[in-house]
Design an enzyme around this catalytic site. Sequence first.
Site, PDB file in Angstrom:
ATOM      1  N   CYS A 126      -0.540  -3.941  -5.364  1.00 24.68           N
ATOM      2  CA  CYS A 126       0.278  -2.851  -5.815  1.00 24.68           C
ATOM      3  C   CYS A 126       1.868  -3.729  -5.677  1.00 24.68           C
ATOM      4  O   CYS A 126       2.470  -3.864  -4.598  1.00 24.68           O
ATOM      5  CB  CYS A 126       0.258  -1.719  -4.909  1.00 24.68           C
ATOM      6  N   LEU A 127       2.587  -3.751  -6.716  1.00 27.96           N
ATOM      7  CA  LEU A 127       3.822  -4.251  -6.700  1.00 27.96           C
ATOM      8  C   LEU A 127       4.598  -3.497  -5.974  1.00 27.96           C
ATOM      9  O   LEU A 127       5.689  -4.131  -5.334  1.00 27.96           O
ATOM     10  CB  LEU A 127       4.197  -4.559  -8.107  1.00 27.96           C
TER      11      LEU A 127
END
Length: 276
Positions: A126-127
Amino acid sequence: MKLKKFVSVPIFCVFSLMGFVYYITVFIFIEDWTGLLSSPGLLNSLIFTSLASLCLFSFATCVLTDPGSVPSSYLPDVEENAGSDQDAKCTALQMKHCEKCSTYKPPRTHHCRVCRRCVLRMDHHCLWINNCVGYWNYKSFFVLVAYGTMASIHSTFIIVSCAFQKNWNLEGMLPVKIFYVICGAMVISLTTTLGTLLAWHIYLIIRNMTTIEYYEGIRAAWLARKSGQSYQHPFDLGAYRNITLVLGPNVLKWAWPTSVSHLKDGLSFPTLRDSS
């Protein structure tokens, strides 16, 4: 140092979005709707502040919690899958070996190209949390999405309620109208995005799947149908047990992101074959 994980442009954007939504909801729309010092205003501001605080805590937990790494001493047990055949054992070992890390992988473990390591029960990278979502922080990620959805729904309700009770016939209201439209569109978009993500992960939890396993399952089901067989996800033990494996057996602790005492080592998982 773990706090360095917060030094990220996407994380700064998340904090900025949280702060902006909180400010406009509490200090602009609640104040304009009922007033902060009124009973409805105090109640709504208290509810929204609680949800925002839980979002912030869950977000920090996601960022700071290691999703799970493979112990250097780990070796797979190939006896139960490969029997006594030496060639079958070698094939099983090759399937469980990560060439990039030069280590063996436990079940449900995948290599993350961003983190450059294998992650236990990896769901995705997850960025927005500058971290992988894996075995140890999946619950906090799910709880974060749930609290974020509830907070954005509450904010949408407040903005819509404020818009309906406002007198729009006064002169010079165009800038206010534009502000309401922009804020409303932004919060509704946020609600839709988070709500969709929440529904997706509820589905995954009920089926005891990760995002990676879902897409792997599509191919496995296609190959099974092609050979005249049926495919069933091996870790699907039934809806209730699947939920307790992720959120814990105590329902009262489901909403707390750091309540993960039910998790073991992340190296092995019960399967349909074990329960049959």
